[in-house]
Structure formats: C-alpha cells, structure tokens
Design a protein around this motif. Sequence first.
Motif, PDB file in Angstrom:
ATOM      1  N   ARG A   1       0.830  -1.213   0.000  1.00 53.74           N
ATOM      2  CA  ARG A   1       0.000   0.000   0.000  1.00 53.74           C
ATOM      3  C   ARG A   1       0.859   1.256   0.000  1.00 53.74           C
ATOM      4  O   ARG A   1       0.471   2.275  -0.583  1.00 53.74           O
ATOM      5  CB  ARG A   1      -0.944   0.004   1.198  1.00 53.74           C
ATOM      6  CG  ARG A   1      -2.026  -1.076   1.108  1.00 53.74           C
ATOM      7  CD  ARG A   1      -2.860  -1.106   2.343  1.00 53.74           C
ATOM      8  NE  ARG A   1      -1.980  -1.440   3.479  1.00 53.74           N
ATOM      9  CZ  ARG A   1      -2.362  -1.541   4.720  1.00 53.74           C
ATOM     10  NH1 ARG A   1      -3.615  -1.320   5.034  1.00 53.74           N
ATOM     11  NH2 ARG A   1      -1.506  -1.878   5.680  1.00 53.74           N
TER      12      ARG A   1
ATOM     13  N   ARG B   1       1.947   1.887  -3.638  1.00 56.40           N
ATOM     14  CA  ARG B   1       0.823   2.406  -4.428  1.00 56.40           C
ATOM     15  C   ARG B   1       0.511   3.850  -4.055  1.00 56.40           C
ATOM     16  O   ARG B   1       0.290   4.700  -4.916  1.00 56.40           O
ATOM     17  CB  ARG B   1      -0.418   1.529  -4.247  1.00 56.40           C
ATOM     18  CG  ARG B   1      -0.322   0.201  -4.973  1.00 56.40           C
ATOM     19  CD  ARG B   1      -1.659  -0.529  -5.005  1.00 56.40           C
ATOM     20  NE  ARG B   1      -2.207  -0.806  -3.685  1.00 56.40           N
ATOM     21  CZ  ARG B   1      -1.984  -1.893  -2.976  1.00 56.40           C
ATOM     22  NH1 ARG B   1      -1.206  -2.848  -3.452  1.00 56.40           N
ATOM     23  NH2 ARG B   1      -2.543  -2.044  -1.787  1.00 56.40           N
ATOM     24  N   ALA B   2       0.481   4.142  -2.756  1.00 60.14           N
ATOM     25  CA  ALA B   2       0.176   5.500  -2.302  1.00 60.14           C
ATOM     26  C   ALA B   2       1.257   6.487  -2.742  1.00 60.14           C
ATOM     27  O   ALA B   2       0.951   7.616  -3.149  1.00 60.14           O
ATOM     28  CB  ALA B   2       0.025   5.519  -0.785  1.00 60.14           C
TER      29      ALA B   2
ATOM     30  N   LEU C   1       3.314   6.210  -5.383  1.00 63.82           N
ATOM     31  CA  LEU C   1       3.238   6.405  -6.834  1.00 63.82           C
ATOM     32  C   LEU C   1       2.067   7.306  -7.204  1.00 63.82           C
ATOM     33  O   LEU C   1       2.195   8.198  -8.056  1.00 63.82           O
ATOM     34  CB  LEU C   1       3.142   5.052  -7.546  1.00 63.82           C
ATOM     35  CG  LEU C   1       4.385   4.172  -7.410  1.00 63.82           C
ATOM     36  CD1 LEU C   1       4.087   2.757  -7.914  1.00 63.82           C
ATOM     37  CD2 LEU C   1       5.576   4.770  -8.128  1.00 63.82           C
ATOM     38  N   GLU C   2       0.948   7.117  -6.550  1.00 68.50           N
ATOM     39  CA  GLU C   2      -0.216   7.972  -6.816  1.00 68.50           C
ATOM     40  C   GLU C   2       0.062   9.406  -6.354  1.00 68.50           C
ATOM     41  O   GLU C   2      -0.338  10.366  -7.017  1.00 68.50           O
ATOM     42  CB  GLU C   2      -1.465   7.412  -6.143  1.00 68.50           C
ATOM     43  CG  GLU C   2      -2.725   8.141  -6.535  1.00 68.50           C
ATOM     44  CD  GLU C   2      -2.919   8.291  -8.041  1.00 68.50           C
ATOM     45  OE1 GLU C   2      -3.290   9.410  -8.483  1.00 68.50           O
ATOM     46  OE2 GLU C   2      -2.703   7.319  -8.794  1.00 68.50           O
ATOM     47  N   ALA C   3       0.743   9.557  -5.236  1.00 67.50           N
ATOM     48  CA  ALA C   3       1.089  10.894  -4.748  1.00 67.50           C
ATOM     49  C   ALA C   3       1.979  11.617  -5.757  1.00 67.50           C
ATOM     50  O   ALA C   3       1.772  12.803  -6.049  1.00 67.50           O
ATOM     51  CB  ALA C   3       1.791  10.799  -3.395  1.00 67.50           C
TER      52      ALA C   3
ATOM     53  N   ARG D   1       2.156  11.075  -8.992  1.00 67.87           N
ATOM     54  CA  ARG D   1       1.346  11.411 -10.173  1.00 67.87           C
ATOM     55  C   ARG D   1       0.505  12.669  -9.919  1.00 67.87           C
ATOM     56  O   ARG D   1       0.423  13.550 -10.771  1.00 67.87           O
ATOM     57  CB  ARG D   1       0.458  10.233 -10.550  1.00 67.87           C
ATOM     58  CG  ARG D   1       1.234   9.064 -11.105  1.00 67.87           C
ATOM     59  CD  ARG D   1       0.304   7.893 -11.500  1.00 67.87           C
ATOM     60  NE  ARG D   1       1.108   6.718 -11.750  1.00 67.87           N
ATOM     61  CZ  ARG D   1       1.122   5.623 -10.985  1.00 67.87           C
ATOM     62  NH1 ARG D   1       0.326   5.521  -9.935  1.00 67.87           N
ATOM     63  NH2 ARG D   1       1.905   4.618 -11.289  1.00 67.87           N
ATOM     64  N   SER D   2      -0.090  12.732  -8.763  1.00 67.25           N
ATOM     65  CA  SER D   2      -0.905  13.906  -8.425  1.00 67.25           C
ATOM     66  C   SER D   2      -0.050  15.168  -8.358  1.00 67.25           C
ATOM     67  O   SER D   2      -0.425  16.212  -8.902  1.00 67.25           O
ATOM     68  CB  SER D   2      -1.611  13.703  -7.082  1.00 67.25           C
ATOM     69  OG  SER D   2      -2.514  12.642  -7.172  1.00 67.25           O
TER      70      SER D   2
ATOM     71  N   ARG E   1       1.731  13.267   1.360  1.00 69.67           N
ATOM     72  CA  ARG E   1       0.530  12.924   0.601  1.00 69.67           C
ATOM     73  C   ARG E   1       0.241  11.430   0.658  1.00 69.67           C
ATOM     74  O   ARG E   1      -0.910  11.023   0.647  1.00 69.67           O
ATOM     75  CB  ARG E   1       0.679  13.389  -0.844  1.00 69.67           C
ATOM     76  CG  ARG E   1      -0.616  13.156  -1.565  1.00 69.67           C
ATOM     77  CD  ARG E   1      -0.963  14.039  -2.681  1.00 69.67           C
ATOM     78  NE  ARG E   1      -0.829  15.458  -2.509  1.00 69.67           N
ATOM     79  CZ  ARG E   1      -1.121  16.312  -3.465  1.00 69.67           C
ATOM     80  NH1 ARG E   1      -1.554  15.873  -4.626  1.00 69.67           N
ATOM     81  NH2 ARG E   1      -0.990  17.604  -3.287  1.00 69.67           N
ATOM     82  N   ALA E   2       1.277  10.618   0.694  1.00 74.80           N
ATOM     83  CA  ALA E   2       1.099   9.160   0.721  1.00 74.80           C
ATOM     84  C   ALA E   2       0.829   8.630   2.124  1.00 74.80           C
ATOM     85  O   ALA E   2       0.537   7.453   2.294  1.00 74.80           O
ATOM     86  CB  ALA E   2       2.338   8.478   0.138  1.00 74.80           C
TER      87      ALA E   2
ATOM     88  N   ALA F   1       6.615   6.234 -11.307  1.00 72.91           N
ATOM     89  CA  ALA F   1       5.247   6.754 -11.310  1.00 72.91           C
ATOM     90  C   ALA F   1       4.825   7.206 -12.708  1.00 72.91           C
ATOM     91  O   ALA F   1       3.698   6.969 -13.131  1.00 72.91           O
ATOM     92  CB  ALA F   1       5.134   7.918 -10.328  1.00 72.91           C
TER      93      ALA F   1
ATOM     94  N   VAL G   1       1.128  13.121 -16.965  1.00 77.60           N
ATOM     95  CA  VAL G   1       2.108  12.787 -15.933  1.00 77.60           C
ATOM     96  C   VAL G   1       3.500  12.664 -16.544  1.00 77.60           C
ATOM     97  O   VAL G   1       4.485  13.189 -16.013  1.00 77.60           O
ATOM     98  CB  VAL G   1       1.706  11.496 -15.188  1.00 77.60           C
ATOM     99  CG1 VAL G   1       2.822  11.009 -14.282  1.00 77.60           C
ATOM    100  CG2 VAL G   1       0.428  11.720 -14.396  1.00 77.60           C
TER     101      VAL G   1
END
Length: 191
Positions: free
Chosen positions: A13, A16-17, A19-21, A23-24, A42-43, A64, A99
């Motif tokens: 997790r 994933r968090a 990588l998403e952070a 990207r955002s 952020r993650a 990412a 991205v």
Amino acid sequence: MGARSAGRPRDPRIERAALEAVRSLLTEGGYAAVTVAAVAARAGTTKAALYRRWPALPHLVHEAAFPGELALDLHLGADLVTDLAGVVRGTRDALCAPVAAAALPGLLAEVTTWPDLHAAMLERFTGVFRALDERIRVAVHAGEAHPDTRADDLLRLVIGAVLSGVLLTPGRLDDAWVERLTVTLARSLRP
C-alpha cells in the motif's frame, strides 16, 4: 532453525500510495512540486519508507510516470507507413501523457547524475526496439526499406522528435504532426 528475514515485510500500500502521490503532484505542479517530503505527506508515510523503496526521488518519479513497458499494445505487420505511424503515435502518446510530460524535463536533467535511471528509461522501450527491429528486417527483405536501415536509429529519431516537441512545443504534437513525421521517416527509409 530456519533463516529469519530481516525486518517487516514491505507494505505494498505504501508503494501504491507513493506512486499515486507523485502522479498527483506532477499534474498539479510539475516536477518541481515533487519532493520526498511532499510525497511522504501525501502518501501518509515517511521519507525513510520511501528511501527504503527507491534509491532517490528521480527513481520514484520515473516509476510513477512510466510504470511499465511502453510497447504492450504495439502491433506491427501492416504496411510500413502504417506501422511507422503507429510507432510515432504510440511514442507521442506515451511521452505526452500529462504525468509523463510533467516528469520528463526533470528526469532528463537527472540522467547524468543517475546512470541507472537512464538505463531504466531506455528499458521502457525494449519491446518497441525489438518489434521495430523485426519489422525493419521484413521491410528490408521485401525491398520496402534501404538495407542500411536500423530500427534503433529510427526509434531514437522518433523519441528525439517527441522529446523535443514536449520540451519546445508542448501541446502541438497533434495527429497532423504524427502524419508529417511519419511521411518524412517513410521517405527517408526508401531503398
């Protein structure tokens, strides 16, 4: 007595968090907005947790922005011009995604510091190199392409054209541009 693993198993997790952070942050503020502290906050993790997973921030950004092989949906075998257009369009789409376009300037600046990052960036194109190499061999054998044509040179031209477009004229690499570049490349390959 069995061997004991060191530490706790990694929590997927967090990856994933993170990588998403990234990207955002890239889409919101570009490469400059991505810091280890910002990603960790952020993650919902720590900077130490990020450094245990990635050797440096550029590696995290790369993963990412380019999470996998860029040629997974590449299908060659039509006529040569159609195949070239597919390679140009696919490269443009991969590198111009929001991205990726936000990450590229910073990543390109980092490759001199991190040679392994440069290798990882090129690795994303391995399947494209392989497929295009085979397609060029077929084209040369069929008399569609000059015998000196090399797939690696051709793909580097395409990547270079897209990168320069991303850096110099973002947003202007439309389908008409894809067609113009394809025609130019096809003309240059003729025997």
